[in-house]
Write a protein that holds these residues in place. Sequence first.
Motif, PDB file in Angstrom:
ATOM      1  N   MET A   1      31.282  45.750  33.212  1.00  0.00           N
ATOM      2  CA  MET A   1      30.729  46.305  31.981  1.00  0.00           C
ATOM      3  C   MET A   1      30.079  44.672  31.292  1.00  0.00           C
ATOM      4  SD  MET A   1      32.406  43.902  29.666  1.00  0.00           S
ATOM      5  CE  MET A   1      32.038  44.874  27.748  1.00  0.00           C
ATOM      6  N   ASN A   2      29.007  44.826  30.143  1.00  0.00           N
ATOM      7  CA  ASN A   2      28.673  43.748  28.636  1.00  0.00           C
ATOM      8  C   ASN A   2      28.460  43.978  27.912  1.00  0.00           C
ATOM      9  OD1 ASN A   2      27.600  41.094  29.308  1.00  0.00           O
ATOM     10  ND2 ASN A   2      26.454  41.191  31.541  1.00  0.00           N
ATOM     11  N   SER A 136      35.316  55.506  37.529  1.00  0.00           N
ATOM     12  CA  SER A 136      35.518  53.596  37.535  1.00  0.00           C
ATOM     13  C   SER A 136      35.129  52.977  38.320  1.00  0.00           C
ATOM     14  CB  SER A 136      36.983  53.522  37.029  1.00  0.00           C
ATOM     15  OG  SER A 136      37.545  52.795  38.048  1.00  0.00           O
ATOM     16  N   HIS A 137      34.046  52.286  38.265  1.00  0.00           N
ATOM     17  CA  HIS A 137      33.674  51.130  38.858  1.00  0.00           C
ATOM     18  C   HIS A 137      35.051  50.648  40.671  1.00  0.00           C
ATOM     19  CE1 HIS A 137      33.427  46.846  38.543  1.00  0.00           C
ATOM     20  NE2 HIS A 137      34.352  47.169  37.096  1.00  0.00           N
ATOM     21  N   TYR A 138      34.197  50.112  41.369  1.00  0.00           N
ATOM     22  CA  TYR A 138      35.312  49.176  42.199  1.00  0.00           C
ATOM     23  C   TYR A 138      34.716  48.241  42.611  1.00  0.00           C
ATOM     24  CZ  TYR A 138      32.819  52.394  46.443  1.00  0.00           C
ATOM     25  OH  TYR A 138      32.450  52.814  46.907  1.00  0.00           O
ATOM     26  N   THR A 140      33.220  44.817  43.515  1.00  0.00           N
ATOM     27  CA  THR A 140      33.098  43.171  42.858  1.00  0.00           C
ATOM     28  C   THR A 140      31.390  42.771  42.499  1.00  0.00           C
ATOM     29  OG1 THR A 140      33.605  42.335  44.559  1.00  0.00           O
ATOM     30  CG2 THR A 140      35.732  43.141  43.038  1.00  0.00           C
ATOM     31  N   ASN A 141      31.452  41.644  42.026  1.00  0.00           N
ATOM     32  CA  ASN A 141      30.125  41.283  41.540  1.00  0.00           C
ATOM     33  C   ASN A 141      29.531  40.279  42.743  1.00  0.00           C
ATOM     34  OD1 ASN A 141      31.997  41.040  39.806  1.00  0.00           O
ATOM     35  ND2 ASN A 141      30.370  40.476  38.541  1.00  0.00           N
ATOM     36  N   TYR A 142      28.840  40.462  42.959  1.00  0.00           N
ATOM     37  CA  TYR A 142      27.842  40.318  44.228  1.00  0.00           C
ATOM     38  C   TYR A 142      27.584  38.719  44.393  1.00  0.00           C
ATOM     39  CZ  TYR A 142      24.059  40.268  48.028  1.00  0.00           C
ATOM     40  OH  TYR A 142      23.703  40.134  49.753  1.00  0.00           O
ATOM     41  N   ASN A 153      42.354  43.338  37.439  1.00  0.00           N
ATOM     42  CA  ASN A 153      41.685  44.297  36.352  1.00  0.00           C
ATOM     43  C   ASN A 153      39.888  44.692  36.132  1.00  0.00           C
ATOM     44  OD1 ASN A 153      42.187  45.259  34.132  1.00  0.00           O
ATOM     45  ND2 ASN A 153      41.524  43.431  32.811  1.00  0.00           N
ATOM     46  N   ASP A 154      39.278  43.812  36.562  1.00  0.00           N
ATOM     47  CA  ASP A 154      37.680  44.797  36.273  1.00  0.00           C
ATOM     48  C   ASP A 154      37.440  45.064  37.984  1.00  0.00           C
ATOM     49  OD1 ASP A 154      34.867  44.784  36.162  1.00  0.00           O
ATOM     50  OD2 ASP A 154      35.085  42.606  35.620  1.00  0.00           O
ATOM     51  N   GLY A 155      37.336  46.599  38.012  1.00  0.00           N
ATOM     52  CA  GLY A 155      37.273  47.207  39.084  1.00  0.00           C
ATOM     53  C   GLY A 155      38.397  47.750  39.786  1.00  0.00           C
ATOM     54  N   GLU A 187      28.492  48.934  39.627  1.00  0.00           N
ATOM     55  CA  GLU A 187      28.115  48.422  38.201  1.00  0.00           C
ATOM     56  C   GLU A 187      28.039  46.889  38.205  1.00  0.00           C
ATOM     57  OE1 GLU A 187      29.732  47.171  34.560  1.00  0.00           O
ATOM     58  OE2 GLU A 187      30.603  47.044  36.065  1.00  0.00           O
ATOM     59  N   GLU A 188      28.330  46.175  38.797  1.00  0.00           N
ATOM     60  CA  GLU A 188      28.379  45.373  38.441  1.00  0.00           C
ATOM     61  C   GLU A 188      26.537  44.994  38.797  1.00  0.00           C
ATOM     62  OE1 GLU A 188      30.633  43.142  36.670  1.00  0.00           O
ATOM     63  OE2 GLU A 188      31.974  43.758  37.263  1.00  0.00           O
ATOM     64  N   SER A 189      26.347  43.913  37.930  1.00  0.00           N
ATOM     65  CA  SER A 189      24.392  43.266  38.241  1.00  0.00           C
ATOM     66  C   SER A 189      24.540  42.684  39.609  1.00  0.00           C
ATOM     67  CB  SER A 189      24.337  42.087  37.315  1.00  0.00           C
ATOM     68  OG  SER A 189      24.859  41.523  37.000  1.00  0.00           O
ATOM     69  N   PHE A 301      39.301  35.429  31.414  1.00  0.00           N
ATOM     70  CA  PHE A 301      39.803  35.716  33.037  1.00  0.00           C
ATOM     71  C   PHE A 301      38.381  36.501  33.137  1.00  0.00           C
ATOM     72  CE2 PHE A 301      44.448  35.626  31.623  1.00  0.00           C
ATOM     73  CZ  PHE A 301      44.796  34.639  31.804  1.00  0.00           C
ATOM     74  N   TRP A 302      37.815  37.381  32.395  1.00  0.00           N
ATOM     75  CA  TRP A 302      36.970  37.993  32.769  1.00  0.00           C
ATOM     76  C   TRP A 302      35.600  37.582  34.080  1.00  0.00           C
ATOM     77  CZ3 TRP A 302      31.934  38.284  30.238  1.00  0.00           C
ATOM     78  CH2 TRP A 302      31.080  39.387  30.762  1.00  0.00           C
ATOM     79  N   HIS A 303      35.573  37.923  34.677  1.00  0.00           N
ATOM     80  CA  HIS A 303      34.704  37.354  35.772  1.00  0.00           C
ATOM     81  C   HIS A 303      34.234  36.092  36.697  1.00  0.00           C
ATOM     82  CE1 HIS A 303      31.178  40.498  34.975  1.00  0.00           C
ATOM     83  NE2 HIS A 303      31.941  40.991  34.932  1.00  0.00           N
TER      84      HIS A 303
HETATM   85 ZN   LIG Z   1      32.638  43.042  35.730  1.00  0.00          ZN
END
Ligand SMILES: [Zn+2]
Length: 340
Positions: A1-2, A136-138, A140-142, A153-155, A187-189, A301-303
């Motif tokens: 998210m953002n 829900s997205h699953y 993780t950030n590329y 938490n995120d995903g 979902e993540e950029s 803790f985010w990202h």
């Molecule tokens: Zn995220």
Amino acid sequence: MNLIKILPILLLSVTVSLFSCDREKDTAPVTAQTPVTAARTDTELPKLSLPPESGPLPSIDSARAFQYVKEIVAFGPRPNGSANHKKVEDYFLAHLKGDDVENDIFIADTPEGKLPVHNIIAKFPGTKDGIIVVASHYDTNYPFRNTPYVGANDGGSSSALLLELANQLRGKKLEGYSVWLVWDDAEESIKPDNEIPFLDDSLYGIKHVAEKWEADGTLKKIKAFLLADMIGDADLNIDRDTNSTPWLEAVVYEAASRLGYQSHFFARTLPGVSDDHIPFVKRGVPSADLIDFNYGYNDVFWHTTQDTVDKLSPKSLEIVGGTILETIRILGKTDPLPPR
Ligand SMILES: [Zn+2]
């Protein structure tokens, strides 16, 4: 998210700035003079005439849900195109064996080239004509693919919760609308947020789902789109989001209140959260993003590689899981629903 843009929030005459990515956070001045003491916003939620409580309140097996978080995280980072990503896909599908599952697989054109995307949709039929989507997205950030970032938490948390929701929905006669659970991907950029605006390089999976459902007529049947993201934080405070549909947030708040969880909801309002609900918001589907965007003090803790299981709590999964199930039940008994 953002966060869609950087906007100051006026809370009790204290201006607190929120920044759209962690890099900016590091360099930009934070103007908070005092800790965020958010005003309750439930008075601003629309007043709806909802059906009374009926029957035992729903709950989930939070220990089992938490175990799913640990298992998802144990695969390691799961960026698109990685072997770990494939393992997590297979893990979900193994848990959904015997369910009505649709695999939406395609190749996305991204700034890093062509990447495989795999949305997984599990459908649980109800007695009423209409669908409630829980997503829900699953991934993780590329950009973090060569780091130990696991997005517990995120995903991780919300995808685990959806697996547990499937357990709760499976094999039951659902009095109400059908429930479709969507584990959406990419979902993540793909490029770092400071290189390309978030909405131009993200939400690949859910955009594909929304376009497909618009083309095949499914979209018209969707009564509500509920999104869970970053819902595992042990210090759980689900934010209100101004991009979400106020009447649907009011139903969520009512559901949380029936379970005694209302203190975890909507103490703070975020201006314009950009997340997987946006393609549905744009198409006029009532949507609510259930997100706690205060993960660690000042969201530290985010990202980051600090997004690990030890920051999370089974209780938080129980709070959000029960609230989603009760929201679904209330929606099923509300006739008619507020207009789109
Ligand atoms: Zn995220």
